[in-house]
Write an enzyme that holds these catalytic residues in place. Structure first.
Site: not given
Ligand code: CAA
Length: 310
Positions: A133, A167, A179, A217
């Protein structure tokens, strides 16, 4: 299904949350016939496979996929305990491994070691992708040279051309972006095949130059770091910082919850890379972030970060 990528067997090194998510979309969305997951920790192999099976069961229960689709995806998955075993899967008469995606810890020495080992054990035309990342993809690509290759030989010159950054974002099954980061050395055909693979996994692909943190990032981590500094300076409570961004800007999670979700060790490692490689004080990691990592508070995965998860 697009076969432009021509990938029939994909390996994934690292069976943590990112690796398993990549394995999941490879087997289920892209329907890659063989997905070989690999982790040096036997406990992680067991945990990873049950996480994969749990995701399939959840998707069946929600009616997103049929039981047949889940069974087919499970049948595509194999899990092994070392890169040697991963490479040995080629000798079982099922063709070569077309691509390997490294999704190990965000540490340069670990990634260099894995790339050296992959390059030594896999054919020169296996695409080697890193899910880093923030680390220099060109540096990781430079390690994609077999131990046997003599300096300046064709093999040593060609090795890094098959390496690039791919990524993914957490949770991989949910987040729509990949990415793509070509290294200085990456060939155009490798970039095109990796893009087609990511698209087959159901992702939209953006391209970034190989700069510290890439686009994602470079924008996200200073934002999270600034939220930690707000907390450190007593500007607001953690709840109010998160609620401000959640309700005021419609972010799905506040920055401190997101930091816990990504892993505070990963956030710190990325900030350190940005700071070290740019020498720009705007990327100085918050002292509190460093102290929390010192304390072993890595966020959700360790049960404690800005919030408690026990
Ligand atoms: N694996 C698979 N599916 C998952 C999951 C996981 N770990 N966590 C949540 N889900 C799914 C749920 O099963 C649910 O699916 P359905 O719509 O089919 O029911 C869906 O995601 C929504 O989950 P929830 O209803 O439990 O909760 P939510 O609406 O709060 O969504 C979230 C959870 C998708 C994580 C949301 O909060 C979100 O988009 N958060 C931001 C995440 C983000 O920014 N990620 C990028 C991080 S940076 C990175 O990864 C890269 C880096 O380089 C650091």
């Amino acid at each position: 299904m697009s076969l432009k990528h021509g990938i029939k067997t994909v390996g994934v090194v690292g069976m943590g949350q990112m690796g398993m998510g990549i394995g999941y979309v490879s087997a289920l969305k892209a329907q890659i016939p063989r997905v070989i997951m690999c982790d040096a920790s036997p406990a992680q192999v067991t945990k990873g496979v049950s996480f994969f099976e749990g995701l399939l069961a959840k998707d069946v229960k929600k009616g997103k996929i049929s039981q047949e689709q889940a069974d087919a995806a499970r049948a595509r998955l194999t899990a092994v305990g070392s890169i040697e075993e991963l490479a040995a899967c080629q000798q079982e008469g099922a063709g070569s491994i077309d691509m390997v995606i490294e999704a190990a810890t965000e540490s340069l020495p670990i990634k260099l070691k894995i790339f050296g080992s992959l390059a030594t054990q896999l054919p020169l035309d296996t695409i080697l992708a890193t899910n880093t990342s923030s680390i220099s993809v060109s540096k990781i690509a430079a390690a994609a040279v077999s131990e046997r290759a003599e300096k300046g030989s064709r093999e040593a010159w060609e090795g890094p051309k098959r390496a690039l950054g791919l990524h993914f974002f957490n949770p991989v099954p949910v987040m729509s972006l990949v990415e793509l980061i070509p290294a200085l050395q990456t060939s155009e055909s490798v970039t095109a095949r990796a893009r087609a693979f990511a698209e087959a996994c159901g992702k939209t692909v953006t391209t970034s130059q190989d700069v510290p943190g890439f686009v994602s990032n470079r924008l996200l981590m200073p934002f999270i770091n600034e939220a930690v500094m707000c907390l450190e300076q007593g500007i607001a409570s953690k709840e109010d910082i998160d609620t401000t961004l959640k309700l005021g800007m419609n972010h799905p999670m506040g920055p401190l919850v997101l930091a816990d979700f990504i892993g505070l060790d990963t956030c710190l490692a990325i900030m350190e890379t940005l700071y070290r490689e740019t020498a720009d004080s705007k990327y100085r990691p918050a002292v509190l972030l460093g102290r929390m990592v010192d304390a072993g508070w890595y966020g959700k995965k360790s049960g404690k970060g800005f919030y408690d998860y026990t």
